[in-house]
Write a protein that holds these residues in place. Structure first.
Motif, PDB file in Angstrom:
ATOM      1  N   ALA A 164       0.803  -1.220   0.000  1.00 55.92           N
ATOM      2  CA  ALA A 164       0.000   0.000   0.000  1.00 55.92           C
ATOM      3  C   ALA A 164       0.834   1.267   0.000  1.00 55.92           C
ATOM      4  CB  ALA A 164      -0.932   0.024   1.221  1.00 55.92           C
ATOM      5  N   CYS A 165       2.120   1.182   0.387  1.00 54.15           N
ATOM      6  CA  CYS A 165       2.911   2.412   0.544  1.00 54.15           C
ATOM      7  C   CYS A 165       4.403   2.105   0.570  1.00 54.15           C
ATOM      8  CB  CYS A 165       2.505   3.118   1.837  1.00 54.15           C
ATOM      9  SG  CYS A 165       3.342   4.704   2.109  1.00 54.15           S
ATOM     10  N   ILE A 166       5.184   2.935  -0.147  1.00 49.76           N
ATOM     11  CA  ILE A 166       6.644   2.837  -0.109  1.00 49.76           C
ATOM     12  C   ILE A 166       7.274   4.197   0.201  1.00 49.76           C
ATOM     13  CG2 ILE A 166       6.771   0.840  -1.638  1.00 49.76           C
ATOM     14  CD1 ILE A 166       7.505   2.745  -3.930  1.00 49.76           C
ATOM     15  N   ALA A 167       6.494   5.105   0.798  1.00 51.05           N
ATOM     16  CA  ALA A 167       7.002   6.441   1.112  1.00 51.05           C
ATOM     17  C   ALA A 167       8.090   6.368   2.181  1.00 51.05           C
ATOM     18  CB  ALA A 167       5.866   7.342   1.590  1.00 51.05           C
ATOM     19  N   THR A 168       9.128   7.152   2.008  1.00 52.27           N
ATOM     20  CA  THR A 168      10.246   7.189   2.942  1.00 52.27           C
ATOM     21  C   THR A 168       9.955   8.127   4.111  1.00 52.27           C
ATOM     22  OG1 THR A 168      11.779   6.849   1.108  1.00 52.27           O
ATOM     23  CG2 THR A 168      12.722   7.664   3.150  1.00 52.27           C
ATOM     24  N   TYR A 169      10.378   7.730   5.308  1.00 49.58           N
ATOM     25  CA  TYR A 169      10.430   8.665   6.435  1.00 49.58           C
ATOM     26  C   TYR A 169      11.724   9.464   6.270  1.00 49.58           C
ATOM     27  CZ  TYR A 169      10.829  10.615  11.099  1.00 49.58           C
ATOM     28  OH  TYR A 169      10.965  11.488  12.147  1.00 49.58           O
ATOM     29  N   HIS A 170      11.618  10.791   6.198  1.00 51.06           N
ATOM     30  CA  HIS A 170      12.762  11.607   5.807  1.00 51.06           C
ATOM     31  C   HIS A 170      13.533  12.235   6.968  1.00 51.06           C
ATOM     32  CE1 HIS A 170      10.956  11.427   1.736  1.00 51.06           C
ATOM     33  NE2 HIS A 170      12.182  11.652   1.346  1.00 51.06           N
ATOM     34  N   GLY A 171      13.111  12.013   8.200  1.00 55.96           N
ATOM     35  CA  GLY A 171      13.783  12.657   9.321  1.00 55.96           C
ATOM     36  C   GLY A 171      15.159  12.079   9.612  1.00 55.96           C
ATOM     37  N   ASP A 172      15.955  12.840  10.366  1.00 57.66           N
ATOM     38  CA  ASP A 172      17.294  12.421  10.774  1.00 57.66           C
ATOM     39  C   ASP A 172      17.384  12.191  12.282  1.00 57.66           C
ATOM     40  OD1 ASP A 172      18.966  12.783   8.210  1.00 57.66           O
ATOM     41  OD2 ASP A 172      17.907  14.689   8.358  1.00 57.66           O
ATOM     42  N   PHE A 173      16.852  13.126  13.058  1.00 59.36           N
ATOM     43  CA  PHE A 173      16.910  13.036  14.518  1.00 59.36           C
ATOM     44  C   PHE A 173      16.285  11.742  15.013  1.00 59.36           C
ATOM     45  CE2 PHE A 173      15.091  14.792  18.692  1.00 59.36           C
ATOM     46  CZ  PHE A 173      16.271  14.622  19.391  1.00 59.36           C
ATOM     47  N   PHE A 197      10.422   4.944  21.824  1.00 59.41           N
ATOM     48  CA  PHE A 197      10.458   5.599  20.526  1.00 59.41           C
ATOM     49  C   PHE A 197      10.269   4.594  19.389  1.00 59.41           C
ATOM     50  CE2 PHE A 197      12.125   7.797  16.842  1.00 59.41           C
ATOM     51  CZ  PHE A 197      11.539   9.047  16.991  1.00 59.41           C
ATOM     52  N   ALA A 198      10.733   3.374  19.595  1.00 55.91           N
ATOM     53  CA  ALA A 198      10.592   2.340  18.571  1.00 55.91           C
ATOM     54  C   ALA A 198       9.131   1.998  18.299  1.00 55.91           C
ATOM     55  CB  ALA A 198      11.350   1.080  18.987  1.00 55.91           C
ATOM     56  N   SER A 199       8.221   2.363  19.210  1.00 52.34           N
ATOM     57  CA  SER A 199       6.792   2.069  19.035  1.00 52.34           C
ATOM     58  C   SER A 199       5.987   3.289  18.607  1.00 52.34           C
ATOM     59  CB  SER A 199       6.207   1.522  20.348  1.00 52.34           C
ATOM     60  OG  SER A 199       6.860   0.342  20.748  1.00 52.34           O
ATOM     61  N   LEU A 200       6.647   4.440  18.459  1.00 54.74           N
ATOM     62  CA  LEU A 200       5.920   5.667  18.147  1.00 54.74           C
ATOM     63  C   LEU A 200       5.391   5.663  16.711  1.00 54.74           C
ATOM     64  CD1 LEU A 200       5.017   8.535  18.946  1.00 54.74           C
ATOM     65  CD2 LEU A 200       7.261   9.345  18.165  1.00 54.74           C
ATOM     66  N   HIS A 201       6.219   5.247  15.759  1.00 51.37           N
ATOM     67  CA  HIS A 201       5.830   5.261  14.350  1.00 51.37           C
ATOM     68  C   HIS A 201       5.344   3.880  13.917  1.00 51.37           C
ATOM     69  CE1 HIS A 201       8.607   8.669  14.775  1.00 51.37           C
ATOM     70  NE2 HIS A 201       7.876   9.237  13.833  1.00 51.37           N
ATOM     71  N   ARG A 202       4.331   3.869  13.083  1.00 53.18           N
ATOM     72  CA  ARG A 202       3.745   2.609  12.621  1.00 53.18           C
ATOM     73  C   ARG A 202       4.187   2.291  11.194  1.00 53.18           C
ATOM     74  NH1 ARG A 202      -2.598   2.151  14.420  1.00 53.18           N
ATOM     75  NH2 ARG A 202      -2.377   2.685  16.625  1.00 53.18           N
ATOM     76  N   LEU A 203       4.501   1.038  10.955  1.00 52.51           N
ATOM     77  CA  LEU A 203       4.741   0.588   9.594  1.00 52.51           C
ATOM     78  C   LEU A 203       3.482   0.798   8.756  1.00 52.51           C
ATOM     79  CD1 LEU A 203       6.657  -2.702  10.383  1.00 52.51           C
ATOM     80  CD2 LEU A 203       7.601  -0.738   9.164  1.00 52.51           C
ATOM     81  N   PRO A 204       3.620   1.038   7.449  1.00 48.31           N
ATOM     82  CA  PRO A 204       2.432   1.363   6.651  1.00 48.31           C
ATOM     83  C   PRO A 204       1.405   0.243   6.574  1.00 48.31           C
ATOM     84  CG  PRO A 204       4.382   1.079   5.256  1.00 48.31           C
ATOM     85  CD  PRO A 204       4.864   1.127   6.672  1.00 48.31           C
ATOM     86  N   GLY A 205       1.856  -1.004   6.382  1.00 47.70           N
ATOM     87  CA  GLY A 205       0.902  -2.103   6.285  1.00 47.70           C
ATOM     88  C   GLY A 205      -0.229  -1.774   5.337  1.00 47.70           C
ATOM     89  N   ASP A 206      -1.456  -2.071   5.764  1.00 47.57           N
ATOM     90  CA  ASP A 206      -2.636  -1.757   4.961  1.00 47.57           C
ATOM     91  C   ASP A 206      -3.226  -0.390   5.291  1.00 47.57           C
ATOM     92  OD1 ASP A 206      -2.513  -4.245   3.707  1.00 47.57           O
ATOM     93  OD2 ASP A 206      -3.717  -5.193   5.284  1.00 47.57           O
ATOM     94  N   THR A 207      -2.655   0.287   6.306  1.00 44.77           N
ATOM     95  CA  THR A 207      -3.200   1.581   6.741  1.00 44.77           C
ATOM     96  C   THR A 207      -2.092   2.623   6.839  1.00 44.77           C
ATOM     97  OG1 THR A 207      -2.980   0.863   9.051  1.00 44.77           O
ATOM     98  CG2 THR A 207      -5.145   0.565   7.998  1.00 44.77           C
ATOM     99  N   PRO A 208      -1.480   2.992   5.717  1.00 40.64           N
ATOM    100  CA  PRO A 208      -0.384   3.967   5.776  1.00 40.64           C
ATOM    101  C   PRO A 208      -0.820   5.349   6.239  1.00 40.64           C
ATOM    102  CG  PRO A 208      -0.982   3.498   3.505  1.00 40.64           C
ATOM    103  CD  PRO A 208      -1.705   2.503   4.347  1.00 40.64           C
ATOM    104  N   ASN A 209      -2.115   5.618   6.245  1.00 42.34           N
ATOM    105  CA  ASN A 209      -2.613   6.906   6.727  1.00 42.34           C
ATOM    106  C   ASN A 209      -2.513   7.029   8.243  1.00 42.34           C
ATOM    107  OD1 ASN A 209      -4.715   4.798   6.482  1.00 42.34           O
ATOM    108  ND2 ASN A 209      -6.002   6.293   7.552  1.00 42.34           N
ATOM    109  N   ILE A 210      -2.358   5.910   8.959  1.00 46.79           N
ATOM    110  CA  ILE A 210      -2.169   5.951  10.418  1.00 46.79           C
ATOM    111  C   ILE A 210      -0.670   5.852  10.673  1.00 46.79           C
ATOM    112  CG2 ILE A 210      -2.735   4.889  12.629  1.00 46.79           C
ATOM    113  CD1 ILE A 210      -5.213   3.697  11.294  1.00 46.79           C
ATOM    114  N   GLU A 211      -0.047   6.968  10.993  1.00 46.90           N
ATOM    115  CA  GLU A 211       1.403   7.034  10.972  1.00 46.90           C
ATOM    116  C   GLU A 211       2.053   6.846  12.334  1.00 46.90           C
ATOM    117  OE1 GLU A 211       2.174  10.769   9.067  1.00 46.90           O
ATOM    118  OE2 GLU A 211       1.849   9.933   7.069  1.00 46.90           O
ATOM    119  N   THR A 212       1.357   7.176  13.413  1.00 45.36           N
ATOM    120  CA  THR A 212       1.952   7.077  14.743  1.00 45.36           C
ATOM    121  C   THR A 212       0.983   6.441  15.725  1.00 45.36           C
ATOM    122  OG1 THR A 212       1.194   9.188  15.690  1.00 45.36           O
ATOM    123  CG2 THR A 212       3.152   9.258  14.260  1.00 45.36           C
ATOM    124  N   ASP A 213       1.483   6.175  16.931  1.00 46.99           N
ATOM    125  CA  ASP A 213       0.670   5.594  17.993  1.00 46.99           C
ATOM    126  C   ASP A 213       0.010   6.658  18.855  1.00 46.99           C
ATOM    127  OD1 ASP A 213      -0.225   3.234  19.397  1.00 46.99           O
ATOM    128  OD2 ASP A 213       1.139   3.783  21.037  1.00 46.99           O
TER     129      ASP A 213
END
Length: 337
Positions: A164-173, A197-213
């Motif tokens: 469903a999604c191959i968009a890159t997360y572009h942050g550095d920090f 922090f490892a649980s803050l961002h969600r993999l796109p899976g089938d719902t790439p519109n849900i980006e964080t926890d």
């Protein structure tokens, strides 16, 4: 120009109440927080983000939100600390160069002076198809499709992707924070909580519109970074199309605890190549307990990209990412600490 309501809460409690829509009209239910505005303002201009209500957090009265505190085993960043402040902080630079480097190379000086740390880790992708509303994008409009799959995808991710999604997360920090096992402290209507922090961002899976926890009414108030034997021997290496301000094609956040030539602990994250901040645990496992030389670094890099899924234009990121990680490991090994 789309009309929106602009408000400035003066406390975290007030901001949470406003974001909970307890005092909002039904037409103002789409509420978003803003601090530096370096990401959200862009997407409002492009029509990607269309909030009916903006809550500016810069008037929040709690002093801790703007402070950097250090003790023997932790650096604590207030959510409204600016990227430039954190990058220039002498304690941060001395005790964990990785943190300072990831901020220094992230953006121009003007942007670093505006952008808040909490806003930075929540930034959204710069995927061209997400930014251009005439293209289908599952992250922007669920179920519409992903134009990047068969489009020009040179900048896109090879790790953590889905159908469903191959968009890159572009942050550095964020790469530094996930490598160092940071913890995000948030407050919301349901009370305070801490999120690894490892649980803050969600993999796109089938719902790439849900980006964080994060819930819609939750506010990040602090980021805690634990320090250890690896903190001083750490660095961030960023490879990009040009030396001036640009997003990473590949990057590596590395922190090492060494016993002579042997790796006791390795902490590794990769940027520019994944859909979320990416912890390379397979690479860490490959290094732990072994002497760090060219052969070991190469084996770790191979492990880091074992599950990579390239598309037509971004396959170069796999060998580039491997070389970036090898270089980062060897340069970190050779640091004088």
């Amino acid at each position: 120009m789309r009309p929106f309501l602009y408000e400035r809460p003066t406390s975290v409690t007030a901001a949470i109440a406003m974001a909970s829509h307890l005092d909002a009209a039904p037409t103002q239910a789409n509420t978003q927080f803003i601090a530096g505005g370096t990401n959200l303002a862009d997407y409002m201009k492009l029509g990607v983000a269309q909030p009916e209500r903006l809550l500016d957090l810069n008037e929040l009265a709690e002093p801790a939100l703007r402070q950097i505190k250090t003790d023997d085993d932790t650096i604590r960043f207030g959510a409204l600390v600016r990227m430039g402040e954190a990058a220039d902080n002498k304690d941060v630079r001395r005790r964990c160069p990785l943190l300072a480097d990831s901020l220094k190379f992230a953006a121009s000086g003007q942007l670093r002076n505006m952008a808040s740390l909490a806003g930075n880790v929540l930034q959204r992708t710069r995927c061209e198809y997400f930014r251009e509303t005439s293209w289908p994008c599952n992250k922007r409009e669920p179920g519409s499709g992903c134009a990047a799959m068969e489009g020009v995808n040179r900048q896109h991710a090879v790790l953590g992707t889905s159908d469903a999604c191959i968009a890159t997360y572009h942050g550095d920090f964020a790469q530094a924070l996930i490598a160092l096992d940071a913890v995000v402290e948030v407050e919301g209507r349901r009370g305070p909580r801490k999120i690894p922090f490892a649980s803050l961002h969600r993999l796109p899976g089938d719902t790439p519109n849900i980006e964080t926890d994060l819930a819609a009414d939750e506010v990040i108030v602090a980021i805690d970074v634990p320090l250890g034997g690896w903190s001083r021997r750490s660095r961030y290496l960023k490879i990009r199309d040009r030396e001036s301000y640009a997003f990473a094609l590949a990057s590596a956040a590395v922190a090492l605890e060494m016993d002579g030539d042997t790796v006791r602990q390795a902490r590794i994250a990769l940027g520019g190549v994944a859909t979320v901040p990416w912890r390379a645990r397979a690479a860490e496992d490959a290094l732990r307990g072994n002497a760090l030389d060219d052969k070991a670094a190469t084996a770790a890099a191979e492990a880091a990209f074992a599950d990579a899924r390239p598309r037509e234009h971004n396959a170069f990121k796999i060998p580039l990412g491997k070389r970036t990680l090898v270089r980062a490991l060897l340069e970190t090994r050779d640091m004088k600490v």
